[in-house]
Design a protein around this motif. Structure first.
Motif, PDB file in Angstrom:
ATOM      1  N   ARG A 178     -32.467  43.586 -13.643  1.00 12.85           N
ATOM      2  CA  ARG A 178     -31.451  43.193 -12.674  1.00 12.85           C
ATOM      3  C   ARG A 178     -32.118  42.480 -11.509  1.00 12.85           C
ATOM      4  N   GLY A 179     -31.394  41.579 -10.892  1.00 13.51           N
ATOM      5  CA  GLY A 179     -31.886  40.942  -9.684  1.00 13.51           C
ATOM      6  C   GLY A 179     -31.934  39.430  -9.787  1.00 13.51           C
ATOM      7  N   THR A 180     -32.505  38.844  -8.750  1.00 12.03           N
ATOM      8  CA  THR A 180     -32.676  37.397  -8.702  1.00 12.03           C
ATOM      9  C   THR A 180     -34.121  37.088  -8.319  1.00 12.03           C
TER      10      THR A 180
ATOM     11  N   ASN B  72     -36.601  34.685  -6.288  1.00 16.90           N
ATOM     12  CA  ASN B  72     -36.598  33.781  -5.139  1.00 16.90           C
ATOM     13  C   ASN B  72     -37.999  33.270  -4.874  1.00 16.90           C
TER      14      ASN B  72
ATOM     15  N   SER C 207     -35.781  40.175  -6.324  1.00 17.31           N
ATOM     16  CA  SER C 207     -35.013  40.964  -5.363  1.00 17.31           C
ATOM     17  C   SER C 207     -33.830  41.595  -6.070  1.00 17.31           C
ATOM     18  N   LYS C 208     -33.611  42.876  -5.777  1.00 21.07           N
ATOM     19  CA  LYS C 208     -32.457  43.569  -6.354  1.00 21.07           C
ATOM     20  C   LYS C 208     -31.971  44.621  -5.381  1.00 21.07           C
ATOM     21  N   ASN C 209     -30.734  45.021  -5.567  1.00 18.91           N
ATOM     22  CA  ASN C 209     -30.111  46.006  -4.701  1.00 18.91           C
ATOM     23  C   ASN C 209     -30.184  47.367  -5.381  1.00 18.91           C
ATOM     24  N   GLU C 210     -30.781  48.318  -4.700  1.00 26.27           N
ATOM     25  CA  GLU C 210     -30.856  49.685  -5.198  1.00 26.27           C
ATOM     26  C   GLU C 210     -30.346  50.620  -4.109  1.00 26.27           C
TER      27      GLU C 210
ATOM     28  N   LYS D 220     -29.725  49.156  -0.700  1.00 26.33           N
ATOM     29  CA  LYS D 220     -30.850  48.520  -0.013  1.00 26.33           C
ATOM     30  C   LYS D 220     -31.469  47.474  -0.929  1.00 26.33           C
ATOM     31  N   THR D 221     -31.937  46.389  -0.315  1.00 25.20           N
ATOM     32  CA  THR D 221     -32.588  45.341  -1.092  1.00 25.20           C
ATOM     33  C   THR D 221     -34.045  45.715  -1.303  1.00 25.20           C
ATOM     34  N   LYS D 222     -34.442  45.684  -2.553  1.00 26.29           N
ATOM     35  CA  LYS D 222     -35.834  45.966  -2.914  1.00 26.29           C
ATOM     36  C   LYS D 222     -36.413  44.674  -3.486  1.00 26.29           C
ATOM     37  N   SER D 223     -37.583  44.282  -2.994  1.00 24.12           N
ATOM     38  CA  SER D 223     -38.222  43.054  -3.455  1.00 24.12           C
ATOM     39  C   SER D 223     -39.597  43.377  -4.026  1.00 24.12           C
TER      40      SER D 223
END
Length: 116
Positions: free
Chosen positions: A26-28, A30, A53-56, A59-62
């Motif tokens: 999951r994620g994008t 960048n 980057s993904k939302n867990e 919160k955004t986790k990179s």
């Protein structure tokens, strides 16, 4: 071929495609660049650095990616997007299947009610 049979075959085909997905993330992804200050000179721009980057839990986790893993992570992200698309198709086909089975008066049919 009856509509019910067509829908059931479509449903099974979607499940087969989902089953072939081996890896996903999951994620994008960048691109990031860093601006490094230099004494008496213009700041130097370094990069690109790639970040997943993904939302867990809200919160955004990179996670910074190494160049050698970028292609694989891109494929994993695309596989997740395909999984989401197939999941939506599965829900749509299964809903249509249920609706048509119940309209045809199957053994566990629920009669459709029409409101005035």
């Amino acid at each position: 071929m009856s509509l019910l049979l067509k829908l059931e075959q479509e449903r099974l085909a979607i499940l087969e495609k989902i089953g072939k997905i081996r890896h996903m993330r999951r994620g994008t992804i960048n691109e990031q660049y860093l601006s490094v200050k230099q004494k008496g000179k213009e700041p130097m721009r370094r990069g690109p650095y790639f970040v997943l980057s993904k939302n867990e839990s809200g919160k955004t986790k990179s996670i910074r990616l190494h160049k050698n893993e970028l292609d694989q992570v891109q494929q994993d992200v695309e596989a997740y997007k395909e999984f989401q698309k197939l999941s939506k198709e599965y829900v749509d086909v299964t809903e249509a299947l249920a609706m048509h089975e119940r309209e045809d008066g199957g053994s566990d049919a629920v009669k459709k009610t029409h409101l005035p």
